[in-house]
Motif scaffolding. Sequence first.
Motif, PDB file in Angstrom:
ATOM      1  N   ILE A 234       0.834  -1.201   0.000  1.00  0.00           N
ATOM      2  CA  ILE A 234       0.000   0.000   0.000  1.00  0.00           C
ATOM      3  C   ILE A 234       0.868   1.250   0.000  1.00  0.00           C
ATOM      4  O   ILE A 234       0.677   2.176  -0.810  1.00  0.00           O
ATOM      5  N   ILE A 240      -3.697   3.172  -5.501  1.00  0.00           N
ATOM      6  CA  ILE A 240      -4.470   2.125  -4.842  1.00  0.00           C
ATOM      7  C   ILE A 240      -5.795   2.019  -5.576  1.00  0.00           C
ATOM      8  O   ILE A 240      -6.458   3.035  -5.830  1.00  0.00           O
ATOM      9  N   LEU A 255     -10.481  -4.033   5.044  1.00  0.00           N
ATOM     10  CA  LEU A 255     -10.335  -2.771   5.776  1.00  0.00           C
ATOM     11  C   LEU A 255     -10.625  -2.918   7.258  1.00  0.00           C
ATOM     12  O   LEU A 255     -10.343  -2.003   8.040  1.00  0.00           O
ATOM     13  N   VAL A 264      -4.556   2.822   3.853  1.00  0.00           N
ATOM     14  CA  VAL A 264      -5.327   3.285   2.702  1.00  0.00           C
ATOM     15  C   VAL A 264      -5.745   4.740   2.904  1.00  0.00           C
ATOM     16  O   VAL A 264      -5.678   5.554   1.977  1.00  0.00           O
ATOM     17  N   HIS A 267      -2.998   7.183   2.088  1.00  0.00           N
ATOM     18  CA  HIS A 267      -2.452   7.179   0.730  1.00  0.00           C
ATOM     19  C   HIS A 267      -3.039   8.335  -0.070  1.00  0.00           C
ATOM     20  O   HIS A 267      -4.235   8.607   0.005  1.00  0.00           O
ATOM     21  N   THR A 270      -6.195   7.078  -4.051  1.00  0.00           N
ATOM     22  CA  THR A 270      -6.961   5.839  -3.951  1.00  0.00           C
ATOM     23  C   THR A 270      -8.224   5.961  -4.787  1.00  0.00           C
ATOM     24  O   THR A 270      -8.986   6.928  -4.648  1.00  0.00           O
ATOM     25  N   TYR A 306     -16.752   3.825   1.469  1.00  0.00           N
ATOM     26  CA  TYR A 306     -15.325   4.116   1.484  1.00  0.00           C
ATOM     27  C   TYR A 306     -15.065   5.568   1.911  1.00  0.00           C
ATOM     28  O   TYR A 306     -14.118   6.204   1.440  1.00  0.00           O
ATOM     29  N   MET A 309     -11.644   7.801   2.245  1.00  0.00           N
ATOM     30  CA  MET A 309     -10.570   7.002   1.653  1.00  0.00           C
ATOM     31  C   MET A 309     -10.296   7.344   0.195  1.00  0.00           C
ATOM     32  O   MET A 309      -9.186   7.119  -0.285  1.00  0.00           O
TER      33      MET A 309
END
Length: 335
Positions: A234, A240, A255, A264, A267, A270, A306, A309
């Motif tokens: 990751i 991602i 997750l 994540v 990052h 994503t 999500y 993220m």
Amino acid sequence: LVHLRPDGRHSGIEATGTVGDHDGRHGGVPGGDHGHVRCILESNLPYSNHRVTLLAGGVGGARMARALRTVVDPGLLSVIVNVGDDTERYGVHVSADPDTVLYTLAGAVGPHGWGRADDTFVIMDELDRFGVDTRFRLGDRDFGACLARTAMLADGHPLSEALAASRRALGIDDVAVLPASDDPLRTWLRTAGSIEWLPFQEYFVDMAHAVDIDAVEYRGAASARPAPGVIEAIDDADTIVIAPSNPPLSVWPILAVDAIAAAVRRHPWTIAVSPLFGGKPLKGPADAVMRGVGLPKGTAGVLSAYEDMLSCLFVDVSDRDDIALAGPAGVAIEA
């Protein structure tokens, strides 16, 4: 046609197969991948040696891995796979989602998107003869792979080493396939309006996901650690990608490992691909499960699944009106 690098190294390569649980009717790239592989990677054309890490589960995750493999340089694609579906059946350890990814990458997946191509069912037929419930069907080749894994686990090897052995046996040397965790982590679902909890495979296979559910939990997640190489995959990735998999059943178990979710979230780039078409999956219970656990309908539900993220969400052209959700969500949406 899909491209990754401006030097044209990958120009002219077609994305093979379908991405997600759909039938290839959607999108402009051969194989019905919505053009998402092209868009995901062309958004970063200035990069060379582009590293991609995919969070994957189910058939959608396996097909996304297959499509990305056509445009990512050998050795630069890592697939982190859901293990919440793992189960013990007929005395062997079944890793359903990792095996689906491995068989798909090896070109050996069965016609329904899981299991082995051209498999036989002598063992299941014999178990039937002895009155064993065989609704969970394992072909003979598939059973052999599970038996080899079970032997390694019994000898003290972690799941990641057993999957690495399977990857080598299947001739996959250009993609890293990693379990989310080597520790026991299992998805359980609560049937709506009751206190009964079902392990994933009992709900999905034995009951053909025909019952409504109103809660999902990931037993063992609180103490589960990322498998070796997962956090590095990751952190080192340029992009991602969250596959077009069922969010609560295929991606949330990954997750649910806190260190993975944290990696994540930190990052900078994503991307997720929605598993929905016109707000619904073409097959499978994604919309029903999302509704059951309280997520909003359609694309809004994927965004909510999500939350905090995503940099970008790719949706099917039939959901292009949902691009209007981009502003409130703070996430770019592409159709």
